[in-house]
Design an enzyme around this catalytic site. Structure first.
Site, short mmCIF file in Angstrom:
data_model
loop_
_atom_site.label_atom_id
_atom_site.label_comp_id
_atom_site.label_asym_id
_atom_site.label_seq_id
_atom_site.Cartn_x
_atom_site.Cartn_y
_atom_site.Cartn_z
N THR A 191 0.82 -1.21 0.00
CA THR A 191 0.00 0.00 0.00
C THR A 191 0.85 1.27 0.00
O THR A 191 1.93 1.29 0.59
CB THR A 191 -0.96 0.01 1.22
OG1 THR A 191 -1.86 -1.06 1.11
CG2 THR A 191 -1.73 1.29 1.30
N GLY A 243 -1.50 -1.62 6.42
CA GLY A 243 -1.43 -2.74 7.36
C GLY A 243 -2.50 -3.76 7.03
O GLY A 243 -3.12 -3.70 5.96
N HIS A 244 -2.70 -4.70 7.93
CA HIS A 244 -3.69 -5.76 7.72
C HIS A 244 -5.09 -5.16 7.77
O HIS A 244 -5.62 -4.84 8.83
CB HIS A 244 -3.51 -6.84 8.78
CG HIS A 244 -4.25 -8.09 8.47
ND1 HIS A 244 -3.81 -9.33 8.86
CD2 HIS A 244 -5.40 -8.30 7.79
CE1 HIS A 244 -4.66 -10.25 8.43
NE2 HIS A 244 -5.64 -9.63 7.79
N GLY A 245 -5.69 -5.02 6.60
CA GLY A 245 -6.92 -4.26 6.46
C GLY A 245 -8.07 -4.67 7.35
O GLY A 245 -8.84 -3.82 7.82
N1 ASP Z 1 -4.33 -2.21 4.08
C1 ASP Z 1 -4.22 -2.93 2.84
C2 ASP Z 1 -5.36 -3.92 2.73
O1 ASP Z 1 -5.67 -4.57 3.71
C3 ASP Z 1 -2.95 -3.70 2.69
C4 ASP Z 1 -1.71 -2.98 3.06
O2 ASP Z 1 -1.71 -1.90 3.62
O3 ASP Z 1 -0.66 -3.53 2.76
O4 ASP Z 1 -5.88 -4.10 1.65
#
Ligand code: ASP
Length: 325
Positions: A191, A243-245
């Protein structure tokens, strides 16, 4: 200290360690982050709007195959790309967002179109691409979004039978994306995003992503969701997350930080610390964000091993960081 205008951006957070990063790869990342920061900063320097500055910075990162957005986006379970993006104007909380983009070269531009040209905030595929076509946004065939290292990450994720956050370090020059290497496949994030305060005191935020490797069923993360992955309000702050969405969605991260400033009168740094380290970290919500407040103060918090990040203020001081220390 008062900063009349400033910009901060990220290129993803995750397990990023010095030991596996070659000097050349690190140089590539630093250069790409600096170029994007300077592109956005140029808009601000000439009196442009924060909204245009964050869009410009994100376009620069989308056009770089090192990052999980635009041409470096990760693969879905079915082996194609579904990209998400959003942006928000702190002046009036106007916002635009897109999910599942497959062929628009710069998804953040499609999000901007939603904001500027429609009465809606969030458009799904294929309507968002129809809009992009109507307004002549450049589109690309699937090959444009293909990078060997992302494809290899999908093959690995398919073997593991799980969805992955992928943000690998480049171990080779940009011309050879096939030589990217994974360090810890379970702890990779991508991201890109940017926040800015312009000379007129307005704030804006923008975020763009390929999402997570091996995602299925038209999965949507936090990045295109206003209030979770992106938020901007002149009265408080502008935020772009990575991050982990699934965790960032449930914690409504970006808006929560704004609320802590608004209702509890906390500083930007303190509000960010509470959300990133006290709320997200204990439940496994790994990641980070870039943030800016109405005075131009910047915060770049993350609870992962590293986060690709950069900032540039009107005092002219450029900061580029990758690791924790
Ligand atoms: N936040 C993004 C998602 O979950 C992934 C990322 O930030 O790497 O799609």
């Amino acid at each position: 200290m008062d900063f009349p205008f400033a910009l901060a951006l990220h290129g993803g957070a995750g397990t990023i360690s010095r030991t596996l990063m070659t000097a050349e790869a690190e140089q590539n990342y630093r250069q790409a982050l600096q170029l994007a920061a300077e592109a956005g900063y140029d808009v601000l320097r000439h009196g442009g709007a924060a909204l245009d500055a964050v869009e410009t910075a994100v376009v620069s990162l989308e056009n770089c195959p090192l990052f999980n957005a635009g041409c470096g986006a990760v693969f879905t379970h079915e082996g194609h790309h579904e990209m998400d993006a959003s942006l928000m104007d702190g002046r009036d909380r106007a916002a635009g967002a897109v999910t599942g983009i497959r062929s628009v070269q710069n998804p953040i531009r499609a999000a901007r179109l939603v904001m500027d040209k429609t009465e809606h905030v969030l458009l799904a595929y294929p309507g968002n691409e129809e809009l992009a076509r109507e307004f002549g946004l450049p589109q690309q065939p699937a090959e444009y979004f293909f990078t060997q290292h992302r494809y290899d990450q999908l093959q690995q994720a398919l073997t593991e039978g799980r969805m992955r956050l992928d943000h690998s370090e480049a171990q080779a020059p940009l011309a050879e994306p096939a030589a990217f290497v994974d360090e810890d496949p379970k702890k990779k994030m991508g991201t890109v995003g940017a926040v800015a305060r312009d000379q007129h005191g307005n704030l804006a935020a923008a975020t763009s992503t390929g999402g997570m490797t091996n995602k299925r069923y038209s999965r949507i993360g936090d990045s295109p969701i206003i209030g979770s992955g992106t938020f901007a309000d002149n009265r408080t702050c502008a935020i772009s997350c990575t991050g982990h969405g699934e965790f960032f969605l449930r914690a409504v991260v970006a808006h929560d930080i704004s609320c802590l400033m608004d209702y509890r009168g906390l500083s930007l740094a303190e509000a960010c610390r509470i959300v990133v380290h006290e709320k997200l970290a204990p439940v496994g919500g790994e990641g980070g964000l870039v943030a800016i407040d109405g005075t131009g103060q910047i915060a770049l918090p993350f609870n992962s091993d590293g986060m690709y990040r950069a900032s540039l203020s009107s005092t002219g001081s450029l900061y580029v960081g990758i690791y924790k220390d």
